[in-house]
Motif scaffolding. Structure first.
Motif, PDB file in Angstrom:
ATOM      1  N   GLU A 194       0.816  -1.124   0.016  1.00  0.00           N
ATOM      2  CA  GLU A 194      -0.059   0.072  -0.071  1.00  0.00           C
ATOM      3  C   GLU A 194       0.850   1.337  -0.088  1.00  0.00           C
ATOM      4  OE1 GLU A 194      -2.609  -0.626   3.414  1.00  0.00           O
ATOM      5  OE2 GLU A 194      -0.884  -0.880   4.668  1.00  0.00           O
ATOM      6  N   GLY A 195       0.351   2.351  -0.560  1.00  0.00           N
ATOM      7  CA  GLY A 195       1.289   3.536  -0.588  1.00  0.00           C
ATOM      8  C   GLY A 195       2.322   3.510  -1.530  1.00  0.00           C
ATOM      9  N   MET A 196       2.242   2.758  -2.500  1.00  0.00           N
ATOM     10  CA  MET A 196       3.190   2.416  -3.793  1.00  0.00           C
ATOM     11  C   MET A 196       3.671   3.912  -4.300  1.00  0.00           C
ATOM     12  SD  MET A 196       2.590  -1.299  -4.950  1.00  0.00           S
ATOM     13  CE  MET A 196       4.287  -1.399  -5.530  1.00  0.00           C
ATOM     14  N   THR A 197       5.049   4.082  -4.535  1.00  0.00           N
ATOM     15  CA  THR A 197       5.397   4.808  -5.486  1.00  0.00           C
ATOM     16  C   THR A 197       6.653   4.230  -6.482  1.00  0.00           C
ATOM     17  OG1 THR A 197       7.254   5.607  -4.140  1.00  0.00           O
ATOM     18  CG2 THR A 197       5.067   6.845  -4.013  1.00  0.00           C
ATOM     19  N   VAL A 198       6.915   4.731  -7.579  1.00  0.00           N
ATOM     20  CA  VAL A 198       7.997   4.194  -8.575  1.00  0.00           C
ATOM     21  C   VAL A 198       8.875   5.610  -8.644  1.00  0.00           C
ATOM     22  CG1 VAL A 198       6.701   2.296  -9.517  1.00  0.00           C
ATOM     23  CG2 VAL A 198       6.557   4.415 -10.679  1.00  0.00           C
ATOM     24  N   THR A 199      10.056   5.155  -8.827  1.00  0.00           N
ATOM     25  CA  THR A 199      11.184   6.424  -9.334  1.00  0.00           C
ATOM     26  C   THR A 199      12.027   5.838 -10.328  1.00  0.00           C
ATOM     27  OG1 THR A 199      11.285   7.165  -6.934  1.00  0.00           O
ATOM     28  CG2 THR A 199      12.912   7.750  -8.604  1.00  0.00           C
ATOM     29  N   PRO A 200      11.660   6.307 -11.659  1.00  0.00           N
ATOM     30  CA  PRO A 200      12.448   5.952 -12.674  1.00  0.00           C
ATOM     31  C   PRO A 200      13.901   6.285 -12.627  1.00  0.00           C
ATOM     32  CG  PRO A 200      11.004   7.617 -13.569  1.00  0.00           C
ATOM     33  CD  PRO A 200      10.715   7.387 -11.939  1.00  0.00           C
ATOM     34  N   TYR A 201      14.891   5.345 -12.937  1.00  0.00           N
ATOM     35  CA  TYR A 201      16.335   5.685 -13.150  1.00  0.00           C
ATOM     36  C   TYR A 201      16.870   4.938 -14.347  1.00  0.00           C
ATOM     37  CZ  TYR A 201      17.333   1.638 -10.544  1.00  0.00           C
ATOM     38  OH  TYR A 201      17.292   0.207 -10.392  1.00  0.00           O
ATOM     39  N   VAL A 202      18.208   5.275 -14.493  1.00  0.00           N
ATOM     40  CA  VAL A 202      18.935   4.467 -15.593  1.00  0.00           C
ATOM     41  C   VAL A 202      19.874   3.851 -14.761  1.00  0.00           C
ATOM     42  CG1 VAL A 202      20.720   4.740 -17.310  1.00  0.00           C
ATOM     43  CG2 VAL A 202      18.662   6.512 -17.308  1.00  0.00           C
ATOM     44  N   ALA A 203      19.905   2.366 -14.973  1.00  0.00           N
ATOM     45  CA  ALA A 203      20.768   1.452 -14.480  1.00  0.00           C
ATOM     46  C   ALA A 203      21.945   1.433 -14.819  1.00  0.00           C
ATOM     47  CB  ALA A 203      20.240  -0.171 -14.399  1.00  0.00           C
TER      48      ALA A 203
ATOM     49  N   ALA B 138       0.439  -5.026 -19.118  1.00  0.00           N
ATOM     50  CA  ALA B 138       1.623  -4.659 -20.022  1.00  0.00           C
ATOM     51  C   ALA B 138       2.992  -4.921 -19.420  1.00  0.00           C
ATOM     52  CB  ALA B 138       1.548  -3.321 -20.514  1.00  0.00           C
ATOM     53  N   GLY B 139       3.933  -5.082 -20.282  1.00  0.00           N
ATOM     54  CA  GLY B 139       5.227  -5.476 -19.818  1.00  0.00           C
ATOM     55  C   GLY B 139       5.982  -4.461 -18.697  1.00  0.00           C
ATOM     56  N   LYS B 140       6.633  -4.640 -17.889  1.00  0.00           N
ATOM     57  CA  LYS B 140       7.454  -3.601 -17.134  1.00  0.00           C
ATOM     58  C   LYS B 140       8.845  -4.147 -16.825  1.00  0.00           C
ATOM     59  CE  LYS B 140       5.027  -5.488 -13.190  1.00  0.00           C
ATOM     60  NZ  LYS B 140       4.526  -6.498 -13.914  1.00  0.00           N
ATOM     61  N   GLU B 141       9.715  -3.368 -16.533  1.00  0.00           N
ATOM     62  CA  GLU B 141      11.049  -3.414 -16.090  1.00  0.00           C
ATOM     63  C   GLU B 141      11.132  -3.011 -14.768  1.00  0.00           C
ATOM     64  OE1 GLU B 141      13.395  -2.647 -20.170  1.00  0.00           O
ATOM     65  OE2 GLU B 141      14.514  -2.153 -18.450  1.00  0.00           O
ATOM     66  N   ALA B 142      11.922  -3.747 -13.839  1.00  0.00           N
ATOM     67  CA  ALA B 142      11.743  -3.200 -12.508  1.00  0.00           C
ATOM     68  C   ALA B 142      13.080  -3.747 -11.782  1.00  0.00           C
ATOM     69  CB  ALA B 142      10.790  -3.810 -11.492  1.00  0.00           C
ATOM     70  N   ALA B 143      13.865  -2.627 -11.269  1.00  0.00           N
ATOM     71  CA  ALA B 143      14.961  -2.994 -10.286  1.00  0.00           C
ATOM     72  C   ALA B 143      15.096  -2.244  -9.117  1.00  0.00           C
ATOM     73  CB  ALA B 143      16.419  -2.747 -11.504  1.00  0.00           C
ATOM     74  N   ALA B 144      15.779  -2.541  -8.213  1.00  0.00           N
ATOM     75  CA  ALA B 144      15.732  -1.839  -7.082  1.00  0.00           C
ATOM     76  C   ALA B 144      17.353  -1.675  -6.480  1.00  0.00           C
ATOM     77  CB  ALA B 144      14.919  -1.985  -6.018  1.00  0.00           C
TER      78      ALA B 144
ATOM     79  N   ALA C 194      14.982   1.539 -15.587  1.00  0.00           N
ATOM     80  CA  ALA C 194      14.589   0.708 -14.425  1.00  0.00           C
ATOM     81  C   ALA C 194      13.813   1.621 -13.291  1.00  0.00           C
ATOM     82  CB  ALA C 194      15.704   0.021 -13.749  1.00  0.00           C
ATOM     83  N   TYR C 195      13.065   1.079 -12.432  1.00  0.00           N
ATOM     84  CA  TYR C 195      12.280   1.596 -11.396  1.00  0.00           C
ATOM     85  C   TYR C 195      12.790   1.091 -10.137  1.00  0.00           C
ATOM     86  CZ  TYR C 195       9.381   2.420 -15.790  1.00  0.00           C
ATOM     87  OH  TYR C 195       9.137   3.018 -16.960  1.00  0.00           O
ATOM     88  N   SER C 196      12.838   2.273  -9.079  1.00  0.00           N
ATOM     89  CA  SER C 196      12.790   1.837  -7.754  1.00  0.00           C
ATOM     90  C   SER C 196      11.266   1.913  -7.097  1.00  0.00           C
ATOM     91  CB  SER C 196      13.747   2.709  -7.010  1.00  0.00           C
ATOM     92  OG  SER C 196      13.524   2.589  -5.527  1.00  0.00           O
ATOM     93  N   ILE C 197      10.899   0.760  -6.556  1.00  0.00           N
ATOM     94  CA  ILE C 197       9.624   0.731  -5.929  1.00  0.00           C
ATOM     95  C   ILE C 197       9.631   0.538  -4.601  1.00  0.00           C
ATOM     96  CG2 ILE C 197       7.567  -0.960  -5.882  1.00  0.00           C
ATOM     97  CD1 ILE C 197       8.833  -2.393  -8.482  1.00  0.00           C
TER      98      ILE C 197
END
Length: 142
Positions: A97-106, A136-142, A113-116
């Motif tokens: 709950e209370g989610m955010t994403v922050t895009p960045y370049v790995a 839809a497809g997504k990329e995620a990395a943290a 990529a996205y910091s979740i």
């Protein structure tokens, strides 16, 4: 530009098929502030709250193997407690709950990529199968 900092997003947009815990909740270390023999734990720059991290497996059957497991960071003054594992299941379904994403370049790949991040976790609500539009497809990395 109106978008500044983390972008609020719903759990259903990030994990339309749900997700499962595959790791323990761990406190994130601040490697820049830590010194030899002295560990400093990370705090969120905006709220000042401690940062915790847990690995989850995305239940999306179309997700690529390299994108199946992602880290979700949880901002909380105390260690978050995962929901109980339902009887008969080997892993724990979870909803954030209370989610955010922050895009960045790995740095290692040069790819987006996205910091979740989340404010908490709970037992999932019953969710119907997502439409093709939300899957839809997504990329995620943290």
């Amino acid at each position: 530009m109106a978008i500044q900092g983390p972008i609020p997003i719903s759990f259903d947009h990030v994990f339309p098929y749900g997700c499962y815990l595959v790791g323990e909740v761990e406190q994130v270390k601040d490697f820049d502030a830590s010194t030899n023999g002295r560990t400093v734990f990370a705090k969120d720059k905006t709220t000042g709250e401690l940062v915790w991290q847990v690995a989850v497996m995305d239940a999306d059957p179309a997700a690529k193997l390299a994108q199946k497991t992602v880290a979700v960071k949880i901002l909380s003054p105390v260690q978050p407690v995962p929901p109980p594992t339902p009887a008969g299941l080997p892993i724990t379904p979870v909803e954030f709950e209370g989610m955010t994403v922050t895009p960045y370049v790995a740095q290692n790949t040069g790819r987006l990529a996205y910091s979740i991040r989340a404010r908490g976790m709970r037992v999932p609500r019953n969710v119907a199968a997502p439409s093709k539009q939300t899957g839809a497809g997504k990329e995620a990395a943290a």
